[in-house]
Design a protein around this motif. Structure first.
Motif, mmCIF file in Angstrom:
data_model
loop_
_atom_site.group_PDB
_atom_site.id
_atom_site.type_symbol
_atom_site.label_atom_id
_atom_site.label_comp_id
_atom_site.label_asym_id
_atom_site.label_seq_id
_atom_site.Cartn_x
_atom_site.Cartn_y
_atom_site.Cartn_z
ATOM 1 N N ALA A 149 0.822 -1.283 0.042
ATOM 2 C CA ALA A 149 -0.052 0.168 0.150
ATOM 3 C C ALA A 149 0.882 1.325 -0.029
ATOM 4 O O ALA A 149 1.880 1.350 0.786
ATOM 5 C CB ALA A 149 -0.992 -0.084 1.576
ATOM 6 N N LEU A 150 0.805 2.178 -0.805
ATOM 7 C CA LEU A 150 1.400 3.536 -1.028
ATOM 8 C C LEU A 150 0.595 4.420 -0.256
ATOM 9 O O LEU A 150 -0.640 4.700 -0.868
ATOM 10 C CB LEU A 150 1.747 3.757 -2.426
ATOM 11 C CG LEU A 150 2.328 2.583 -3.444
ATOM 12 C CD1 LEU A 150 2.573 3.071 -4.739
ATOM 13 C CD2 LEU A 150 3.540 2.228 -2.808
ATOM 14 N N ILE A 151 1.289 5.178 0.241
ATOM 15 C CA ILE A 151 0.554 6.283 1.201
ATOM 16 C C ILE A 151 1.168 7.716 1.002
ATOM 17 O O ILE A 151 2.323 7.727 0.529
ATOM 18 C CB ILE A 151 0.376 6.159 2.443
ATOM 19 C CG1 ILE A 151 1.583 6.087 3.358
ATOM 20 C CG2 ILE A 151 -0.440 4.877 3.114
ATOM 21 C CD1 ILE A 151 1.589 6.039 5.080
ATOM 22 N N GLY A 152 0.708 8.670 1.092
ATOM 23 C CA GLY A 152 1.472 10.049 0.968
ATOM 24 C C GLY A 152 0.390 11.051 0.147
ATOM 25 O O GLY A 152 -0.802 10.757 -0.187
ATOM 26 N N LEU A 153 0.887 12.197 0.423
ATOM 27 C CA LEU A 153 0.001 13.585 -0.283
ATOM 28 C C LEU A 153 0.000 13.099 -1.579
ATOM 29 O O LEU A 153 0.957 12.710 -2.458
ATOM 30 C CB LEU A 153 0.955 14.684 0.255
ATOM 31 C CG LEU A 153 -0.156 15.987 0.167
ATOM 32 C CD1 LEU A 153 -1.388 15.607 1.322
ATOM 33 C CD2 LEU A 153 0.321 17.116 0.438
ATOM 34 N N ARG A 154 -1.030 13.659 -2.363
ATOM 35 C CA ARG A 154 -1.102 13.759 -3.901
ATOM 36 C C ARG A 154 -0.139 14.586 -4.519
ATOM 37 O O ARG A 154 0.293 15.308 -3.928
ATOM 38 C CB ARG A 154 -2.373 14.452 -4.168
ATOM 39 C CG ARG A 154 -3.062 14.485 -5.627
ATOM 40 C CD ARG A 154 -4.166 15.090 -5.804
ATOM 41 N NE ARG A 154 -4.471 15.347 -7.149
ATOM 42 C CZ ARG A 154 -5.418 16.005 -7.841
ATOM 43 N NH1 ARG A 154 -6.142 17.022 -7.005
ATOM 44 N NH2 ARG A 154 -5.551 15.816 -9.025
ATOM 45 N N GLY A 155 0.349 14.172 -5.574
ATOM 46 C CA GLY A 155 1.437 14.265 -6.209
ATOM 47 C C GLY A 155 2.870 14.049 -5.883
ATOM 48 O O GLY A 155 3.829 14.186 -6.783
ATOM 49 N N ALA A 156 2.858 13.080 -4.983
ATOM 50 C CA ALA A 156 4.135 12.157 -4.575
ATOM 51 C C ALA A 156 4.580 11.286 -5.422
ATOM 52 O O ALA A 156 5.748 11.018 -5.730
ATOM 53 C CB ALA A 156 3.987 11.489 -3.196
ATOM 54 N N GLU A 214 -11.010 -8.765 -1.292
ATOM 55 C CA GLU A 214 -10.777 -9.387 -2.750
ATOM 56 C C GLU A 214 -9.474 -9.664 -3.216
ATOM 57 O O GLU A 214 -9.459 -10.439 -4.295
ATOM 58 C CB GLU A 214 -11.551 -8.360 -3.562
ATOM 59 C CG GLU A 214 -13.203 -8.176 -3.518
ATOM 60 C CD GLU A 214 -13.756 -7.166 -4.254
ATOM 61 O OE1 GLU A 214 -12.921 -6.239 -4.665
ATOM 62 O OE2 GLU A 214 -14.843 -7.121 -4.158
ATOM 63 N N HIS A 215 -8.497 -9.142 -2.520
ATOM 64 C CA HIS A 215 -7.050 -9.289 -3.049
ATOM 65 C C HIS A 215 -6.268 -9.944 -2.000
ATOM 66 O O HIS A 215 -5.724 -9.180 -0.760
ATOM 67 C CB HIS A 215 -6.605 -7.944 -3.735
ATOM 68 C CG HIS A 215 -7.398 -7.292 -4.687
ATOM 69 N ND1 HIS A 215 -7.256 -7.872 -6.108
ATOM 70 C CD2 HIS A 215 -8.221 -6.294 -4.761
ATOM 71 C CE1 HIS A 215 -7.925 -6.956 -6.805
ATOM 72 N NE2 HIS A 215 -8.828 -6.349 -5.881
ATOM 73 N N ASP A 216 -5.615 -10.935 -2.438
ATOM 74 C CA ASP A 216 -4.627 -11.530 -1.351
ATOM 75 C C ASP A 216 -3.280 -10.948 -1.726
ATOM 76 O O ASP A 216 -2.422 -10.788 -0.831
ATOM 77 C CB ASP A 216 -4.423 -13.153 -1.468
ATOM 78 C CG ASP A 216 -5.737 -13.794 -1.134
ATOM 79 O OD1 ASP A 216 -6.240 -13.283 -0.039
ATOM 80 O OD2 ASP A 216 -5.915 -14.710 -1.532
ATOM 81 N N ALA A 217 -3.028 -10.413 -3.033
ATOM 82 C CA ALA A 217 -1.812 -9.885 -3.466
ATOM 83 C C ALA A 217 -2.259 -8.623 -4.359
ATOM 84 O O ALA A 217 -3.217 -8.753 -5.098
ATOM 85 C CB ALA A 217 -0.938 -10.636 -4.182
ATOM 86 N N MET A 218 -1.768 -7.396 -3.978
ATOM 87 C CA MET A 218 -2.159 -6.072 -5.082
ATOM 88 C C MET A 218 -0.909 -5.071 -4.732
ATOM 89 O O MET A 218 -0.268 -5.229 -3.728
ATOM 90 C CB MET A 218 -3.421 -5.550 -4.423
ATOM 91 C CG MET A 218 -3.566 -5.272 -3.382
ATOM 92 S SD MET A 218 -5.260 -4.635 -3.000
ATOM 93 C CE MET A 218 -5.165 -4.375 -1.152
ATOM 94 N N VAL A 219 -0.876 -4.106 -5.319
ATOM 95 C CA VAL A 219 -0.414 -2.784 -5.093
ATOM 96 C C VAL A 219 -1.469 -1.777 -4.852
ATOM 97 O O VAL A 219 -2.280 -1.664 -5.662
ATOM 98 C CB VAL A 219 0.663 -2.165 -6.296
ATOM 99 C CG1 VAL A 219 1.227 -0.965 -6.043
ATOM 100 C CG2 VAL A 219 1.711 -3.547 -6.287
#
Length: 315
Positions: A149-156, A214-219
């Motif tokens: 999971a990718l977190i961070g402010l918009r535009g990163a 729904e997803h065991d693996a994902m980005v």
């Protein structure tokens, strides 16, 4: 109709500005706490004043510690911030960093209080029992590492890097914003304008729960403000290997504008100052991620290489 805050205060407790040398330390910290909660929520002073039904001038006095408030008024502010009143009133003495902002310990405490306050009694008892045991067994960690999971402010660069990572790793790529819109049957702007922020947070939590089932693996690319909602953020941290994708405030702004979104600049001469404040307020939350990458001055390929080097073997 917006109320005059003085109308619900007694004559002895009106929010009159004090002199600079007469500021009460607690009121100063209370004001900074309200300002930081507002920034973490991505709300402007105008938004909060409108939601709390007070004037912007009054809110400015409150945030700078030059105005006193009744408990009734603070309840309005807390409601507009969508946090329990104890979070606003919590003692923060000794929990500020060198810049006068709430430190990571104070921010995490605030998040925990918000989350616990929302739980039914039965769930609260389960949390108490779970706290007595180890945080997670080995097999749960392995399952968690298969979801990035990718977190961070918009535009990163979350979406750009996320899609590239998903393609490189043979995983599905999921934009949580898209799932939120599907869950609500409305666009993000319609959710906010028609139903308000509290409803948006509920849809956000449901959408995350859905993709995890729904997803065991994902980005997964998440909205920048997800970290401001304790229950949703704690769920993400528990079920995903999280990566804080960060960059400089200047690049955040430039990338958003390059995408054709001029809203950050329209009618807001202090857009960069607001952006810096939001980043500062959310940094303790984003810092809870497992790892972080800085995309400042980097192209997508370089950032992807750096990110893949940080991923756990179990992914």
């Amino acid at each position: 109709m917006r109320r005059d805050p003085d109308s619900i205060l007694t004559a002895d407790h009106r929010a009159e500005p004090r002199g600079a040398g007469e500021r009460d330390p607690y009121l100063t910290q209370l004001g900074e706490r309200i300002r930081s909660l507002r920034a973490a929520r991505g709300m402007s002073r105008k938004d909060l004043a409108r939601g709390a039904e007070v004037s912007e001038r009054y809110l400015a006095n409150l945030e700078t510690g030059t105005g006193n408030a009744s408990v009734l008024l603070l309840r309005q502010v807390a409601a507009a911030l969508d946090v329990p009143l104890p979070v606003v009133l919590a003692e923060v003495d000794g929990q500020l960093d060198a810049s006068g902002q709430p430190g990571q310990r104070a921010t995490e405490f605030s998040q925990l209080v918000q989350w616990l306050a929302q739980l039914p009694a039965a769930d609260l008892a389960r949390v108490r029992e779970a706290a007595r045991h180890a945080l997670s067994p080995a097999e749960s960690r392995d399952a968690r590492h298969r979801r990035i999971a990718l977190i961070g402010l918009r535009g990163a660069g979350k979406s750009t890097i996320g899609r590239a990572l998903a393609a490189a790793e043979g995983m599905p790529f999921v934009e949580l914003n898209t799932v939120i819109e599907r869950e609500a049957g409305a666009s993000l702007s319609e959710i906010h304008s028609l139903y308000g922020q509290a409803a948006y947070r509920r849809y956000e939590n449901r959408a995350l729960d859905r993709v995890l089932r729904e997803h065991d693996a994902m980005v997964l690319a998440t909205p920048g403000s997800l970290v401001s909602e304790p229950a949703t953020f704690n769920l993400l941290l528990a079920r995903c290997f999280t990566v804080w994708v960060k960059t400089s405030p200047e690049e955040h702004m430039a990338r958003v504008v390059a995408q054709g979104d001029m809203r950050p600049m329209e009618g807001n001469r202090e857009a960069m100052a607001d952006l810096r404040r939001i980043l500062q307020a959310r940094t303790p939350l984003y810092s809870r991620a497992d790892v972080s990458i800085d995309t400042s001055g980097q192209d997508a390929a370089t950032s992807l290489t750096a990110l893949r080097a940080l991923l756990p073997v179990a992914h």
